[in-house]
Motif scaffolding. Structure first.
Motif, PDB file in Angstrom:
ATOM      1  N   LEU A  68      39.889  55.621  77.128  1.00  0.00           N
ATOM      2  CA  LEU A  68      38.520  56.075  76.976  1.00  0.00           C
ATOM      3  C   LEU A  68      38.061  57.239  75.960  1.00  0.00           C
ATOM      4  O   LEU A  68      38.938  58.199  75.870  1.00  0.00           O
ATOM      5  CB  LEU A  68      38.092  56.261  78.207  1.00  0.00           C
ATOM      6  CG  LEU A  68      37.631  55.247  79.159  1.00  0.00           C
ATOM      7  CD1 LEU A  68      37.187  55.796  80.341  1.00  0.00           C
ATOM      8  CD2 LEU A  68      36.337  54.514  78.663  1.00  0.00           C
ATOM      9  N   ASP A  85      28.216  59.007  73.669  1.00  0.00           N
ATOM     10  CA  ASP A  85      28.677  57.475  73.714  1.00  0.00           C
ATOM     11  C   ASP A  85      30.094  57.701  74.803  1.00  0.00           C
ATOM     12  O   ASP A  85      30.936  58.610  74.539  1.00  0.00           O
ATOM     13  CB  ASP A  85      29.103  57.159  72.395  1.00  0.00           C
ATOM     14  CG  ASP A  85      27.940  56.447  71.757  1.00  0.00           C
ATOM     15  OD1 ASP A  85      26.897  56.681  72.174  1.00  0.00           O
ATOM     16  OD2 ASP A  85      28.153  55.850  70.654  1.00  0.00           O
ATOM     17  N   LEU A  86      30.255  56.766  75.496  1.00  0.00           N
ATOM     18  CA  LEU A  86      31.368  56.650  76.213  1.00  0.00           C
ATOM     19  C   LEU A  86      31.860  55.178  76.151  1.00  0.00           C
ATOM     20  O   LEU A  86      31.369  54.025  76.253  1.00  0.00           O
ATOM     21  CB  LEU A  86      31.245  56.746  77.948  1.00  0.00           C
ATOM     22  CG  LEU A  86      32.258  56.675  78.651  1.00  0.00           C
ATOM     23  CD1 LEU A  86      33.261  57.667  78.633  1.00  0.00           C
ATOM     24  CD2 LEU A  86      31.876  56.501  80.519  1.00  0.00           C
ATOM     25  N   TYR A  87      33.094  55.127  75.533  1.00  0.00           N
ATOM     26  CA  TYR A  87      33.533  53.918  75.079  1.00  0.00           C
ATOM     27  C   TYR A  87      35.115  53.623  75.267  1.00  0.00           C
ATOM     28  O   TYR A  87      35.675  54.688  75.256  1.00  0.00           O
ATOM     29  CB  TYR A  87      33.254  53.513  73.611  1.00  0.00           C
ATOM     30  CG  TYR A  87      33.598  54.326  72.450  1.00  0.00           C
ATOM     31  CD1 TYR A  87      33.039  55.471  72.148  1.00  0.00           C
ATOM     32  CD2 TYR A  87      34.780  54.085  71.953  1.00  0.00           C
ATOM     33  CE1 TYR A  87      33.514  56.385  71.171  1.00  0.00           C
ATOM     34  CE2 TYR A  87      35.052  54.973  70.965  1.00  0.00           C
ATOM     35  CZ  TYR A  87      34.441  56.138  70.475  1.00  0.00           C
ATOM     36  OH  TYR A  87      35.033  56.876  69.537  1.00  0.00           O
ATOM     37  N   TRP A  89      38.773  52.216  74.055  1.00  0.00           N
ATOM     38  CA  TRP A  89      39.592  51.933  72.818  1.00  0.00           C
ATOM     39  C   TRP A  89      40.486  51.168  72.867  1.00  0.00           C
ATOM     40  O   TRP A  89      41.456  51.133  73.947  1.00  0.00           O
ATOM     41  CB  TRP A  89      39.733  53.452  72.275  1.00  0.00           C
ATOM     42  CG  TRP A  89      40.752  53.449  70.940  1.00  0.00           C
ATOM     43  CD1 TRP A  89      41.771  53.448  70.744  1.00  0.00           C
ATOM     44  CD2 TRP A  89      40.034  53.359  69.647  1.00  0.00           C
ATOM     45  NE1 TRP A  89      42.259  53.230  69.336  1.00  0.00           N
ATOM     46  CE2 TRP A  89      41.006  53.153  68.618  1.00  0.00           C
ATOM     47  CE3 TRP A  89      38.554  53.233  69.051  1.00  0.00           C
ATOM     48  CZ2 TRP A  89      40.868  53.011  67.239  1.00  0.00           C
ATOM     49  CZ3 TRP A  89      38.595  53.035  67.706  1.00  0.00           C
ATOM     50  CH2 TRP A  89      39.513  53.031  66.938  1.00  0.00           C
ATOM     51  N   LEU A  92      35.819  48.951  71.803  1.00  0.00           N
ATOM     52  CA  LEU A  92      34.504  49.750  71.497  1.00  0.00           C
ATOM     53  C   LEU A  92      33.579  49.274  72.498  1.00  0.00           C
ATOM     54  O   LEU A  92      32.341  49.431  72.276  1.00  0.00           O
ATOM     55  CB  LEU A  92      34.125  49.469  70.024  1.00  0.00           C
ATOM     56  CG  LEU A  92      35.127  50.002  68.972  1.00  0.00           C
ATOM     57  CD1 LEU A  92      34.571  49.697  67.761  1.00  0.00           C
ATOM     58  CD2 LEU A  92      35.544  51.550  69.223  1.00  0.00           C
ATOM     59  N   ASN A  93      34.030  48.528  73.676  1.00  0.00           N
ATOM     60  CA  ASN A  93      32.855  48.399  74.910  1.00  0.00           C
ATOM     61  C   ASN A  93      32.355  49.783  75.049  1.00  0.00           C
ATOM     62  O   ASN A  93      33.277  50.803  75.397  1.00  0.00           O
ATOM     63  CB  ASN A  93      33.767  47.849  76.125  1.00  0.00           C
ATOM     64  CG  ASN A  93      34.183  46.180  75.520  1.00  0.00           C
ATOM     65  OD1 ASN A  93      33.481  45.645  74.893  1.00  0.00           O
ATOM     66  ND2 ASN A  93      35.151  46.000  75.911  1.00  0.00           N
ATOM     67  N   ARG A  94      31.098  50.017  75.271  1.00  0.00           N
ATOM     68  CA  ARG A  94      30.605  51.239  75.368  1.00  0.00           C
ATOM     69  C   ARG A  94      29.415  51.259  76.300  1.00  0.00           C
ATOM     70  O   ARG A  94      28.532  50.172  76.606  1.00  0.00           O
ATOM     71  CB  ARG A  94      30.323  51.874  74.239  1.00  0.00           C
ATOM     72  CG  ARG A  94      29.146  51.240  73.415  1.00  0.00           C
ATOM     73  CD  ARG A  94      28.568  51.939  72.260  1.00  0.00           C
ATOM     74  NE  ARG A  94      27.357  51.073  71.636  1.00  0.00           N
ATOM     75  CZ  ARG A  94      26.939  51.505  70.584  1.00  0.00           C
ATOM     76  NH1 ARG A  94      27.454  52.190  69.668  1.00  0.00           N
ATOM     77  NH2 ARG A  94      25.947  50.545  70.213  1.00  0.00           N
ATOM     78  N   ILE A  96      25.859  54.156  76.680  1.00  0.00           N
ATOM     79  CA  ILE A  96      25.474  55.306  76.109  1.00  0.00           C
ATOM     80  C   ILE A  96      24.916  56.322  77.079  1.00  0.00           C
ATOM     81  O   ILE A  96      24.118  55.819  77.924  1.00  0.00           O
ATOM     82  CB  ILE A  96      24.219  54.895  75.099  1.00  0.00           C
ATOM     83  CG1 ILE A  96      24.953  54.057  74.013  1.00  0.00           C
ATOM     84  CG2 ILE A  96      23.606  56.130  74.584  1.00  0.00           C
ATOM     85  CD1 ILE A  96      23.400  53.313  73.133  1.00  0.00           C
ATOM     86  N   THR A 108      23.161  50.614  78.905  1.00  0.00           N
ATOM     87  CA  THR A 108      24.271  49.719  78.171  1.00  0.00           C
ATOM     88  C   THR A 108      23.688  49.301  76.873  1.00  0.00           C
ATOM     89  O   THR A 108      22.614  49.607  76.606  1.00  0.00           O
ATOM     90  CB  THR A 108      24.329  48.365  79.337  1.00  0.00           C
ATOM     91  OG1 THR A 108      23.201  47.653  79.211  1.00  0.00           O
ATOM     92  CG2 THR A 108      24.515  48.644  80.726  1.00  0.00           C
ATOM     93  N   ASP A 109      24.402  48.773  75.997  1.00  0.00           N
ATOM     94  CA  ASP A 109      24.076  48.227  74.590  1.00  0.00           C
ATOM     95  C   ASP A 109      23.210  47.063  74.720  1.00  0.00           C
ATOM     96  O   ASP A 109      22.337  46.974  73.990  1.00  0.00           O
ATOM     97  CB  ASP A 109      25.329  47.642  74.160  1.00  0.00           C
ATOM     98  CG  ASP A 109      26.080  48.626  73.259  1.00  0.00           C
ATOM     99  OD1 ASP A 109      25.670  49.642  73.240  1.00  0.00           O
ATOM    100  OD2 ASP A 109      27.120  48.278  72.989  1.00  0.00           O
ATOM    101  N   LEU A 130      35.035  49.801  81.594  1.00  0.00           N
ATOM    102  CA  LEU A 130      34.998  49.396  80.178  1.00  0.00           C
ATOM    103  C   LEU A 130      36.411  49.075  79.763  1.00  0.00           C
ATOM    104  O   LEU A 130      36.557  48.253  78.899  1.00  0.00           O
ATOM    105  CB  LEU A 130      34.469  50.731  79.718  1.00  0.00           C
ATOM    106  CG  LEU A 130      33.091  51.141  79.615  1.00  0.00           C
ATOM    107  CD1 LEU A 130      32.853  52.551  79.380  1.00  0.00           C
ATOM    108  CD2 LEU A 130      32.180  50.006  78.764  1.00  0.00           C
TER     109      LEU A 130
END
Lengths: 135, 152
Positions: A68, A85-87, A89, A92-94, A96, A108-109, A130
């Motif tokens: 993460l 941003d918190l995503y 790796w 790249l699910n994230r 904001i 959410t996106d 995530l």
């Protein structure tokens, strides 16, 4: 890298933003370490026209499900008073984290605000979600 | 269309510009050494010179059109409205909390594109590479799944 010249009155605003971000990173680092996750901190240089150049931290976390990242993006963003941003790796699910009315709001996106207020439980839930989605 | 396809199209337009630059320069050189070539093609040397000067601007318009297509593709997943470019850029920026500097940079490209289309002198001098970079940076803030159009 070209350097920007911030307006004279931006120094306090910049420091306030750096403090908010560092507080957030410190908070998240503590929660992640309580979960037994490995946390490393790197420096990120950000350049904004209004605030100039500054350096803040960036967190890399290793959970049992995956990696993460908590990455500050900018203080000056459309429709909010800052964004981090918190995503996961490398998927790249994230989500904001946007700063609104002096608190962090998770979005959410898809533009939907996360129903749970930002806090330890919310972070752990998001971190697991995530990274699980990345698997 | 997938997000990476839009990035490829934008970068592809920039690559086409490089090809066109070389081609026009070669044609100009050929016409200079062998004017019969221009006579055969019905082209005046001044037309080639003007083409060279305006070539980059032409591709700025082209790259911006690719950017607009990408933005409208993403927006179609969010709303059924079809706003003009300025409010569209601002709406997208607001929806995904895009940094103000990134949005301002895109508006500068939009202004340049409008000046080029309407034949006014460009207010801001930006290279094609700068324009491409600014537009792709903005698109990079849009989640990739918003570029995946549902099958009709």
């Amino acid at each position: 890298m070209s350097s920007t010249t911030p307006p004279v009155n931006s120094a306090s605003e910049r420091q306030a933003w750096i403090d908010r971000v560092e507080n957030l990173l410190s908070q998240v680092r503590g929660w992640a370490e309580e979960e037994g996750w490995l946390v490393t901190v790197a420096e990120k240089q950000i350049t904004e026209r209004v605030l100039g150049d500054y350096v803040v931290g960036e967190l890399f976390m290793k959970t049992p499900q995956g990696h993460l990242v908590l990455e500050p993006v900018a203080r000056s963003v459309s429709g909010a008073d800052g964004r981090v941003d918190l995503y996961a790796w490398p998927s790249l699910n994230r989500v904001i984290l946007i700063r609104r009315q002096d608190r962090w709001v998770v979005r959410t996106d898809s533009g939907v605000n996360w129903p749970r207020p930002w806090g330890r439980d919310c972070f752990v839930e998001l971190a697991r979600g995530l990274t699980a989605a990345a698997a | 269309m997938k997000a990476h396809a839009f990035f490829e199209q934008i970068k592809g337009a920039e690559a086409e510009h490089r090809v066109a630059q070389v081609a026009v320069a070669s044609y100009q050189a050929a016409g200079g050494s062998r004017p019969a070539v221009l006579v055969r093609d019905g082209v005046e040397p001044e037309q080639i010179a003007r083409c060279r000067v305006r070539l980059e601007g032409t591709y700025v318009v082209r790259v911006f059109a690719e950017f607009e297509a990408a933005l409208r593709d993403a927006w179609a997943r969010v709303r059924t409205t079809r706003p003009d470019m300025k409010p569209l850029i601002d709406s997208v920026a607001g929806r995904w909390s895009i940094p103000t500097d990134v949005t301002d940079h895109v508006h500068a490209v939009r202004d340049l594109r409008n000046d080029l289309v309407h034949s006014a002198g460009p207010a801001v001098g930006l290279t094609l590479a700068e324009c491409r970079s600014r537009l792709c940076t903005f698109l990079g803030y849009i989640p990739f799944h918003f570029f995946l159009k549902p099958k009709k």
